[in-house]
Design an enzyme around this catalytic site. Structure first.
Site, short mmCIF file in Angstrom:
data_model
loop_
_atom_site.label_atom_id
_atom_site.label_comp_id
_atom_site.label_asym_id
_atom_site.label_seq_id
_atom_site.Cartn_x
_atom_site.Cartn_y
_atom_site.Cartn_z
N GLY A 62 0.80 -1.21 0.00
CA GLY A 62 0.00 0.00 0.00
C GLY A 62 0.84 1.26 0.00
CB SER A 63 0.28 4.63 -1.41
OG SER A 63 0.46 4.22 -2.74
N GLY A 64 1.47 5.22 1.33
CA GLY A 64 1.37 5.78 2.66
C GLY A 64 2.51 5.43 3.57
CG HIS A 65 3.47 2.05 4.36
ND1 HIS A 65 3.00 2.25 5.64
CD2 HIS A 65 2.62 1.17 3.77
CE1 HIS A 65 1.92 1.52 5.83
NE2 HIS A 65 1.65 0.86 4.70
CG ASP B 133 0.57 -6.79 0.30
OD1 ASP B 133 -0.02 -6.12 -0.55
OD2 ASP B 133 1.08 -6.27 1.33
CG HIS C 280 -1.33 -1.16 7.53
ND1 HIS C 280 -0.67 -2.36 7.61
CD2 HIS C 280 -0.99 -0.62 6.33
CE1 HIS C 280 0.05 -2.54 6.52
NE2 HIS C 280 -0.14 -1.51 5.73
#
Length: 333
Positions: A53-56, A109, A218
């Site tokens: 996921g994006s955001g990391h 994933d 998350h």
């Protein structure tokens, strides 16, 4: 929510456009900005791919470059990329020697990477997989297969990327990635929540004077929520769990990753590392390679994690190897 945004729906794609404009050493494939690949593929080299996921940031996208990864696929914030996106990345980075997938132990994933590997197999591309599970807090000893992959996956990237750059075979690159995975442990602590742009509010609540030991990147629950203690007390509790699982002996060497989760000042990370170093020294263990900064974040979450890789001669050589990516540069001594 106070953020620098246009339309929250476009958050990921506008972020990606900025990265591509700033860093010409990376590009994308299949006309999909979420399928990042290196602009400088090496013929005959094992390809290394990741995703999540994006955001990391800088996790995933930031490590595509020389000496580390060859491609990465990302989904929306905290959302897995699709199997088709991973498949497109795989095709783009394959140089005839096969591809190694390295990603975190999350159900979405796993499903999508497995499907991408099956699609690649139909094209005659050999794929092996290494699933990061370094988060000590997320499951007990004996059930490590249930553990989340968090910041310690950085050490797997570094090891596999250096091994591939040396021209080693897919089997050898996979073996070394697995060795790094098995010898890495991570513990984290969160002081605040984060805001997913499309949601527009905090993903969980935590008191002004509270901390959560073992929280996931998350916002997954940790193992205890309590009143925030001193920096030394926090590290003592985190390192106690890492020491319980790693058989460090006097004279051993380790690599340390002191990671900020997105909203922690660098000054505070060095205060935390100071205590990590003291505890290692007290056991006669040398912190031979040290990185302090943001390596796997959770948007603007305040908090930190510490990852320890128990070195041997092979891992020491590979961790020390040079790397040059948009977000990470390392030069050999």
């Amino acid at each position: 929510m106070k953020k620098f945004l246009n339309d929250p729906v476009n958050f990921v794609d506008e972020m990606l456009e900025g990265i591509y404009r700033a860093h010409p050493d990376v590009t994308y494939t299949a006309d999909d900005k979420r399928c990042m690949v290196t602009s400088r593929p090496k013929t005959g080299k094992v390809g290394i791919a990741t995703g999540g996921g994006s955001g990391h940031l800088p996790l995933f996208l930031g490590y595509v470059g020389d000496g580390m990864l060859d491609g990465a696929a990302v989904g929306g914030v905290f959302q897995s990329p699709s199997s088709e996106q991973m498949y497109q990345v795989t095709k783009a980075i394959d140089q005839g020697a096969g591809v190694l997938y390295i990603y975190g132990n999350y159900s979405g994933d796993i499903i999508n990477f497995d499907m991408a590997a099956e699609l690649a197999d139909l094209d005659g591309i050999q794929v092996k997989q290494c699933v990061g599970n370094d988060d000590v807090a997320s499951s007990k000893v004996g059930e490590e297969h249930k553990r989340r992959g968090v910041a310690g996956i950085y050490f797997v990237y570094k090891t596999a990327g250096a091994a591939a750059a040396e021209g080693l075979s897919l089997d050898e690159v996979h073996r070394l990635a697995e060795k790094a995975r098995l010898r890495t442990r991570t513990m984290g602590v969160a002081l605040s929540s984060c805001v997913v742009p499309e949601i527009g509010h905090a993903t969980f609540s935590i008191g002004e004077d509270e901390m959560e030991i073992g929280m996931g990147i998350h916002g997954e629950p940790g193992i205890s929520r309590k009143t925030l203690g001193t920096a030394d007390a926090v590290i003592d509790e985190m390192m106690e769990r890492i020491f319980a699982e790693q058989d460090y002996k006097s004279g051993d060497e380790v690599a340390v990753l002191m990671n900020g989760l997105g909203g922690t000042p660098l000054e505070e990370l060095y205060i935390l590392f100071r205590r990590v170093a003291q505890l290692l020294e007290g056991r006669g263990v040398k912190a031979k390679h040290v990185w302090v900064g943001e390596f796997a974040t959770s948007m603007e979450m305040a908090g930190a994690s510490v990852s320890i890789l128990h070195l041997d001669a092979e891992l020491d050589r590979l961790v020390a190897a040079p790397a040059n990516t948009p977000f990470f540069k390392h030069f050999s001594a």
